[in-house]
Design a protein around this motif. Structure first.
Motif, mmCIF file in Angstrom:
data_model
loop_
_atom_site.group_PDB
_atom_site.id
_atom_site.type_symbol
_atom_site.label_atom_id
_atom_site.label_comp_id
_atom_site.label_asym_id
_atom_site.label_seq_id
_atom_site.Cartn_x
_atom_site.Cartn_y
_atom_site.Cartn_z
ATOM 1 N N UNK A 1 18.739 4.196 33.814
ATOM 2 C CA UNK A 1 19.992 3.505 33.491
ATOM 3 C C UNK A 1 21.065 3.873 34.505
ATOM 4 N N UNK B 1 25.707 -1.566 30.525
ATOM 5 C CA UNK B 1 24.653 -0.687 31.049
ATOM 6 C C UNK B 1 23.296 -1.388 31.037
ATOM 7 N N UNK C 1 24.830 4.015 35.794
ATOM 8 C CA UNK C 1 25.962 4.355 34.942
ATOM 9 C C UNK C 1 27.248 4.454 35.756
ATOM 10 N N UNK D 1 23.730 7.638 25.560
ATOM 11 C CA UNK D 1 22.379 7.097 25.675
ATOM 12 C C UNK D 1 21.404 7.886 24.804
ATOM 13 N N UNK E 1 18.562 6.418 22.534
ATOM 14 C CA UNK E 1 17.285 5.904 23.056
ATOM 15 C C UNK E 1 16.272 7.032 23.195
ATOM 16 N N UNK F 1 22.306 -0.224 26.643
ATOM 17 C CA UNK F 1 21.186 -1.075 27.051
ATOM 18 C C UNK F 1 20.544 -1.715 25.827
#
Ligand code: SF4
Ligand code: SF4
Lengths: 247, 291
Positions: A76, A18, A78, B197, B200, A211
């Motif tokens: 991001x 990613x 995906x 995610x 983050x 990431x």
């Protein structure tokens, strides 16, 4: 047979980075192309040039915005396709035996001549990795390009999934995630690869590399470009002052 | 989830049909000859009609026989096998009642048990899905069986049983709606776990993979359907429990009123079954920023 194998000899799958994916959708196009011309029913579209086009895809790229507590938001890209789960719920729900997981390499496939198109497997998949073909009315899903990876007619460098072969930024990797010594397993270990929705208990084979943390100071040239003075001089300075006086 | 007409009709009618077969199997009412024929005909019309409706949503109904093969792992396959077994056993039992006037009690008990098993298997098709938290709970089979028994007792004229069943079913349905509303949040699946995610920061769906719609979205993300949930719950509840109860218990008994009670109950069950699908949210919606 739609019971799952206790163990598979290999765990072939993808590792998706990613940090690197630029969201160009090249893998989507490559996947659609390969899987329209090869294994199984072609991936169809309906009303392709009309007002409401729909079609089946085995790989789709979402984009998410993540807002950290401080600093700018991050975008991001995906990619998402079948994760070839070890505990694949899509396989066990299938009433016909059309869905199965291969013992030799762990790939999850659909035998299209057995599929009655009931759609239950798509309901059982938490990731949205199965789509009913709008024309053939059978369930379509990522085959991990089973007709490329073992295909002796292809040059060696092409014996990997179309998406991996195509990705211009090398954000996709293919290999045996059951072998701790494989390149993909090492990559996952080094970068802290993760399962999607681990709480669903599917034990996905595909891994996602999160990431990397962003640098605090993004622009290395910024310090050299600091403005010398905030107040404009010359004509602009005169204009500003005059306008202020008028206002 | 998309409230597909064929599935709503299938689960409602076949539930009622198999509910009737439970009571007929237990000898409630004790009928023989022509009366027995009438009861069995209604039960079979409902059960078989429902099963046929369910094949309408298949992409390849001509391959439906293959669906009997995976009973070891698949609830959908088990449902098919149990339904056929029930219909065969009850056909024998019914034939003995209609043509010979004899009741082979053990065969009836077996048929009743198989009927309940069929309804249970139907409900487990939904209850097994971890991806739909609202359904993934033991109350789903409990409610399906409750519906079958209530509808079956009404259709079989077991008024003394139907009245308590109506009360219990109504209470159970209210509780299930109440608990179901919170289950997605309790499931622990969020956009953060879906994307991983969350470490983050706060995750938001920025851009979907395509501008149009797709199979997943039309099948599993049904936001429009959920707008009128409040009033529909009231309508479903009134039609399936309160009105039949008034017609049967409060007013003096009359066959016409009893028939009205059955119809009202059927309409209420259809509405509540529509809600069962329309209100159910699939976790895949999280990837699309919708539920
Ligand atoms: S990602 Fe979905 S379709 Fe693929 S194996 Fe897992 S549950 Fe099945
Ligand atoms: S759609 Fe096909 S593969 Fe999926 S559960 Fe039904 S029969 Fe099996």
């Amino acid at each position: 047979m739609t019971t799952l194998p206790n163990q598979t000899e290999k765990k072939l799958g993808l590792v998706i980075d990613l940090d690197i994916c630029v969201g160009c959708h090249a893998c989507v196009t490559a996947c659609k192309g390969w899987n329209t011309e090869n294994y199984g029913a072609p991936l169809a579209d309906k009303d392709a040039y009309g007002a409401e086009p729909v079609g089946s895809f085995l790989n789709r790229i979402h984009s998410f915005e993540v807002q950290p507590e401080t600093g700018p938001a991050q975008l991001i890209h995906f990619p998402k396709s079948c994760l070839h789960c070890e505990d694949a719920p899509c396989v066990t729900v299938c009433p016909t035996g059309a869905s199965y997981k291969r013992t030799e390499d762990g790939i999850v496939l659909v035998n299209e001549t057995d599929c009655i198109g009931c759609g239950l497997c798509a309901w059982a998949c938490p990731y949205g990795a199965r789509e009913m073909d709008p024309v053939e009315k059978v369930m379509k899903k990522c085959t991990l390009c089973v007709d490329r990876i073992y295909n002796d007619n292809l040059p060696e460098e092409d014996r990997q999934p179309a998406c991996v072969r195509t990705c211009p930024s090398n954000a996709r990797h293919f290999g045996d995630l059951g072998d701790p010594g494989s390149d993909v397993s090492k990559l996952v270990a080094a970068r802290g690869g993760v399962d999607l929705m681990p709480e669903q208990g599917t034990k996905p084979v595909n891994q996602y590399l999160p990431p990397r943390p962003k640098d605090e100071e993004i622009d290395v040239l910024a310090p050299f470009l600091a403005p010398v003075t905030e107040d404009p001089k010359g004509f602009l300075g005169w204009l500003g002052k005059t306008l202020e006086r008028l206002g | 989830m998309h409230p597909a007409r064929s599935i709503i009709i299938f689960t409602t009618l076949s539930g009622l049909g198999f509910g009737m077969l439970v009571f007929l199997g237990l000898g409630m009412p004790r009928v023989t000859g022509g009366t027995a024929f009438a009861f069995f005909a209604i039960a079979y019309l409902l059960a078989v009609g429902g099963l046929l409706a369910s094949t309408l949503h298949l992409g390849h109904p001509e391959r439906a026989l293959k669906a009997f093969s995976q009973w070891r792992s698949s609830w959908l396959s088990r449902e098919g096998c149990l339904a056929v077994a029930t219909l065969l056993v009850m056909a024998l039992y019914g034939a003995a009642l209609v043509f010979a006037g004899t009741r082979i009690a053990p065969l009836g008990w077996l048929g009743a048990a198989l009927s309940l098993g069929t309804v249970y298997a139907t409900s487990m098709i939904y209850a097994q899905l971890k991806t739909v938290p609202r359904w993934n709970h033991w109350t789903t089979p409990a409610l399906f069986i409750g519906y079958a028994l209530t509808g079956g007792s009404l259709l079989c004229g077991q008024i003394s049983l139907a009245v308590p069943f109506l009360v219990v079913l109504g209470a159970a349905q209210l509780a299930v709606w109440q608990m179901g509303d919170k289950r997605f949040a309790h499931s622990g699946t969020t956009m953060a776990t879906a994307t991983q995610l969350g470490g983050i920061g706060a995750v938001r769906a920025f851009e979907p993979p395509h501008t149009g719609t797709n199979y997943l979205m039309t099948e599993m993300i049904h936001i429009v359907a959920r707008r009128h949930v409040g009033p529909l719950r009231i309508i479903a509840f009134a039609l399936m429990t309160i009105l039949p109860w008034l017609l049967l218990f409060v007013l003096p008994f009359h066959h016409l009123l009893a028939a009205l009670a059955v119809l009202s109950h059927l309409a209420g069950v259809l509405v509540s079954r529509w809600l069962f699908f329309a209100e159910a949210e699939h976790v895949v919606g999280l990837y699309y920023g919708k539920r």
